[in-house]
Design an enzyme around this catalytic site. Structure first.
Site, PDB file in Angstrom:
ATOM      1  N   ASP A  56      10.800  26.037   9.942  1.00 41.37           N
ATOM      2  CA  ASP A  56      10.141  27.164  10.607  1.00 41.37           C
ATOM      3  C   ASP A  56       9.737  28.227   9.586  1.00 41.37           C
ATOM      4  O   ASP A  56       9.132  29.247   9.940  1.00 41.37           O
ATOM      5  CB  ASP A  56      10.994  27.736  11.752  1.00 41.37           C
ATOM      6  CG  ASP A  56      12.344  28.247  11.297  1.00 41.37           C
ATOM      7  OD1 ASP A  56      12.659  28.121  10.095  1.00 41.37           O
ATOM      8  OD2 ASP A  56      13.107  28.761  12.143  1.00 41.37           O
ATOM      9  N   SER A  57      10.013  27.955   8.306  1.00 36.78           N
ATOM     10  CA  SER A  57       9.460  28.786   7.230  1.00 36.78           C
ATOM     11  C   SER A  57       7.935  28.775   7.301  1.00 36.78           C
ATOM     12  O   SER A  57       7.276  29.608   6.680  1.00 36.78           O
ATOM     13  CB  SER A  57       9.924  28.282   5.860  1.00 36.78           C
ATOM     14  OG  SER A  57       9.686  26.886   5.726  1.00 36.78           O
ATOM     15  N   ASP A  95      12.714  21.697  12.361  1.00 26.48           N
ATOM     16  CA  ASP A  95      13.509  22.850  12.808  1.00 26.48           C
ATOM     17  C   ASP A  95      13.332  23.110  14.298  1.00 26.48           C
ATOM     18  O   ASP A  95      12.196  23.105  14.806  1.00 26.48           O
ATOM     19  CB  ASP A  95      13.040  24.121  12.083  1.00 26.48           C
ATOM     20  CG  ASP A  95      13.867  24.417  10.853  1.00 26.48           C
ATOM     21  OD1 ASP A  95      15.009  23.934  10.761  1.00 26.48           O
ATOM     22  OD2 ASP A  95      13.354  25.139   9.972  1.00 26.48           O
ATOM     23  N   LYS A 124      17.005  20.230  13.132  1.00 26.13           N
ATOM     24  CA  LYS A 124      17.891  21.164  12.429  1.00 26.13           C
ATOM     25  C   LYS A 124      18.017  22.437  13.256  1.00 26.13           C
ATOM     26  O   LYS A 124      17.030  22.922  13.797  1.00 26.13           O
ATOM     27  CB  LYS A 124      17.316  21.487  11.047  1.00 26.13           C
ATOM     28  CG  LYS A 124      18.074  22.589  10.301  1.00 26.13           C
ATOM     29  CD  LYS A 124      17.791  22.596   8.832  1.00 26.13           C
ATOM     30  CE  LYS A 124      16.592  23.384   8.389  1.00 26.13           C
ATOM     31  NZ  LYS A 124      16.618  24.821   8.723  1.00 26.13           N
ATOM     32  N   GLU A 126      20.011  26.412  13.178  1.00 28.56           N
ATOM     33  CA  GLU A 126      20.826  27.381  12.451  1.00 28.56           C
ATOM     34  C   GLU A 126      22.120  27.528  13.247  1.00 28.56           C
ATOM     35  O   GLU A 126      22.101  27.804  14.442  1.00 28.56           O
ATOM     36  CB  GLU A 126      20.039  28.689  12.296  1.00 28.56           C
ATOM     37  CG  GLU A 126      18.816  28.443  11.428  1.00 28.56           C
ATOM     38  CD  GLU A 126      18.027  29.688  11.069  1.00 28.56           C
ATOM     39  OE1 GLU A 126      18.485  30.813  11.340  1.00 28.56           O
ATOM     40  OE2 GLU A 126      16.935  29.522  10.492  1.00 28.56           O
ATOM     41  N   GLU A 193      22.266  27.538   2.857  1.00 25.60           N
ATOM     42  CA  GLU A 193      21.232  28.379   2.236  1.00 25.60           C
ATOM     43  C   GLU A 193      21.845  29.641   1.644  1.00 25.60           C
ATOM     44  O   GLU A 193      22.581  30.361   2.320  1.00 25.60           O
ATOM     45  CB  GLU A 193      20.165  28.752   3.284  1.00 25.60           C
ATOM     46  CG  GLU A 193      19.087  29.673   2.717  1.00 25.60           C
ATOM     47  CD  GLU A 193      17.836  29.779   3.567  1.00 25.60           C
ATOM     48  OE1 GLU A 193      17.736  29.079   4.595  1.00 25.60           O
ATOM     49  OE2 GLU A 193      16.947  30.562   3.183  1.00 25.60           O
TER      50      GLU A 193
HETATM   51  O1  KIV Z   1      12.610  26.682   7.403  1.00 25.05           O
HETATM   52  C1  KIV Z   1      12.868  26.238   6.287  1.00 25.05           C
HETATM   53  O2  KIV Z   1      11.999  25.967   5.458  1.00 25.05           O
HETATM   54  C2  KIV Z   1      14.268  26.028   5.940  1.00 25.05           C
HETATM   55  C3  KIV Z   1      14.541  25.827   4.479  1.00 25.05           C
HETATM   56  C4  KIV Z   1      14.630  27.134   3.829  1.00 25.05           C
HETATM   57  C5  KIV Z   1      15.737  24.998   4.260  1.00 25.05           C
HETATM   58  O3  KIV Z   1      15.126  26.083   6.756  1.00 25.05           O
END
Ligand code: KIV
Length: 275
Positions: A56-57, A95, A124, A126, A193
């Site tokens: 989600d970056s 994510d 994934k 958090e 992270e």
């Molecule tokens: O969203 C993302 O790119 C991440 C990385 C920083 C691991 O979670």
């Protein structure tokens, strides 16, 4: 328009959870990167990347937001499907974005979307103690899960910014306990992270599942970075753990190959990239 999607048809077997477990056992480092579109997905596959994350970056590096909070499920599904079309060998993780997993039922519904519509093989989220029940529920439905600990970008408005986590002994112990509990609940990968290298080492050493780090030191089982950071596309101040792999590389493919080689040969991260 010309694309290189035919490069996908590689004869190397796809990376599975079994591949990653074997790599952990044999001390072979896992090279992971984020990705947001099909063209870069083809390139990452060709460069030998093991794990690709549709992070989600994308809210920050693609959409230009200050945080990952505005990213929606529809946007994650859109980017994940594009990346999936470009990949053959790497394991594809996506994510679950902000507030897409407030309950175990919503988490399941949205994980299914990422897998069925987006082509993800793992989701994934958090995590912390509060997500154990959700991880258990997803794992109970045979969904592969990556639990993200340490700096959690979806929580920055609550935690007060993008800061190194686990510096105090009590917080470090809590993170160690969470990592163990999440793996016991069924998480297949733990992602750490922005934590002290010493803590990354401790968590990886006692973890039954592969531990992938970003700014978590050299002793995790693998490394992940944001693709646009290693290609020096991201503007502004870079976090300490970022290395520009375009330096000395002729093109993007060579830069990504250099990243994979540096992770495998333990040249990255160096002490200057660690906390
Ligand atoms: O969203 C993302 O790119 C991440 C990385 C920083 C691991 O979670």
């Amino acid at each position: 328009m010309y694309t290189q999607l035919q490069l996908r048809d590689s004869d190397r077997p796809p990376v599975t959870l079994g591949t990653l477990a074997r790599m952990k056992d044999q001390g072979e480092k896992i090279a992971a990167l984020t990705c947001y579109d099909a063209s870069f997905a083809v390139l990452l596959d060709a460069a030998g990347v093991d794990v690709v994350l549709v992070g989600d970056s994308l809210g920050m590096v693609i959409q230009g937001h200050e945080t990952t909070v505005p990213v929606t499920m529809d946007q994650m599904v859109y980017h994940c499907a594009a990346v999936a079309r470009g990949l053959h060998r790497p394991l594809l993780i996506a994510d679950l974005p902000f507030m897409s997993y407030p309950t175990k039922e919503r988490a399941l519904e949205n994980a299914v979307r990422l897998m069925q519509e987006g082509g993800a093989q793992m989701v994934k989220l958090e995590s912390g103690g509060g997500q154990i029940e959700i991880v258990e529920f997803l794992a109970g439905h045979d969904i592969a899960v990556c639990a993200h600990l340490g700096l959690k970008p979806q929580s920055v408005h609550k935690t007060g910014g993008f800061r190194v986590q686990g510096r105090q002994e009590e917080a470090a112990r809590r993170m160690q306990a969470d990592a163990k509990a999440l793996a016991a609940a069924g998480a297949d990968i733990v992602l750490l992270e922005c934590i002290p290298a010493e803590l990354g080492k401790r968590i990886a050493a006692e973890s039954a599942v592969p531990v992938i780090g970003i700014g978590a030191g050299p002793d995790t089982d693998g490394q992940i970075l944001v693709l646009y950071d290693i290609l020096d596309i991201t503007s502004g101040r870079k976090p300490r753990f970022v290395r520009n792999f375009m330096t000395g590389a002729g093109d993007n493919l060579e830069a990504v190959k250099r990243y994979v080689a540096a992770v495998r040969e333990r040249g990255y991260p160096a002490p200057e990239h660690c906390f």
